[in-house]
Motif scaffolding. Structure first.
Motif, PDB file in Angstrom:
ATOM      1  N   SER A  10     -77.478 -56.132 -31.742  1.00 60.63           N
ATOM      2  CA  SER A  10     -76.073 -55.961 -32.139  1.00 60.63           C
ATOM      3  C   SER A  10     -75.528 -54.627 -31.650  1.00 60.63           C
ATOM      4  N   LYS A  11     -76.309 -53.569 -31.805  1.00 59.66           N
ATOM      5  CA  LYS A  11     -75.870 -52.246 -31.358  1.00 59.66           C
ATOM      6  C   LYS A  11     -75.780 -52.184 -29.829  1.00 59.66           C
ATOM      7  N   LEU A  14     -72.608 -53.866 -28.897  1.00 57.32           N
ATOM      8  CA  LEU A  14     -71.497 -53.001 -29.272  1.00 57.32           C
ATOM      9  C   LEU A  14     -71.278 -51.920 -28.214  1.00 57.32           C
ATOM     10  N   GLU A  25     -65.300 -45.394 -34.021  1.00 53.66           N
ATOM     11  CA  GLU A  25     -65.369 -46.746 -34.566  1.00 53.66           C
ATOM     12  C   GLU A  25     -66.740 -47.367 -34.308  1.00 53.66           C
ATOM     13  N   LYS A  26     -67.254 -47.169 -33.098  1.00 54.45           N
ATOM     14  CA  LYS A  26     -68.569 -47.708 -32.767  1.00 54.45           C
ATOM     15  C   LYS A  26     -69.647 -47.099 -33.645  1.00 54.45           C
ATOM     16  N   LYS A  28     -69.333 -45.891 -36.666  1.00 43.53           N
ATOM     17  CA  LYS A  28     -69.195 -46.427 -38.024  1.00 43.53           C
ATOM     18  C   LYS A  28     -69.770 -47.836 -38.113  1.00 43.53           C
ATOM     19  N   ILE A  29     -69.524 -48.643 -37.106  1.00 41.43           N
ATOM     20  CA  ILE A  29     -70.063 -50.005 -37.092  1.00 41.43           C
ATOM     21  C   ILE A  29     -71.580 -49.968 -36.991  1.00 41.43           C
ATOM     22  N   LYS A  30     -72.110 -49.064 -36.154  1.00 42.04           N
ATOM     23  CA  LYS A  30     -73.570 -48.933 -36.041  1.00 42.04           C
ATOM     24  C   LYS A  30     -74.187 -48.526 -37.377  1.00 42.04           C
ATOM     25  N   ALA A  32     -72.991 -49.239 -40.318  1.00 46.29           N
ATOM     26  CA  ALA A  32     -72.943 -50.437 -41.162  1.00 46.29           C
ATOM     27  C   ALA A  32     -74.038 -51.423 -40.755  1.00 46.29           C
ATOM     28  N   ILE A  33     -74.309 -51.533 -39.464  1.00 49.27           N
ATOM     29  CA  ILE A  33     -75.384 -52.398 -38.991  1.00 49.27           C
ATOM     30  C   ILE A  33     -76.718 -51.920 -39.560  1.00 49.27           C
ATOM     31  N   VAL A  45     -70.811 -57.706 -41.193  1.00 52.33           N
ATOM     32  CA  VAL A  45     -70.427 -56.535 -40.404  1.00 52.33           C
ATOM     33  C   VAL A  45     -69.828 -56.984 -39.078  1.00 52.33           C
ATOM     34  N   SER A  49     -66.034 -56.229 -37.907  1.00 55.51           N
ATOM     35  CA  SER A  49     -65.763 -55.426 -36.704  1.00 55.51           C
ATOM     36  C   SER A  49     -64.850 -56.163 -35.738  1.00 55.51           C
TER      37      SER A  49
END
Length: 56
Positions: A10-11, A14, A25-26, A28-30, A32-33, A45, A49
């Protein structure tokens, strides 16, 4: 695949995808992952995203 492998994949997507997300943003998503406790949360997640990029 293991949960850890799903997270890493997933990362990777991304970082290497064509979505126009800022570095912040990336990151923060990482985060959360990494904090997802199961594949269901990882999927949540991913869906969340998608909404970030969709509203631009």
């Amino acid at each position: 695949m293991t949960e850890h492998q799903w997270k890493e994949l997933s990362k990777y997507f991304l970082d290497n995808g064509n979505r126009k997300l800022s570095t912040e943003e990336k990151e923060k998503i990482k985060l959360a992952i990494d904090q997802a406790n199961c594949l269901n949360e990882l999927l949540q997640v991913a869906f969340a995203s998608l909404t970030i990029d969709a509203h631009r």
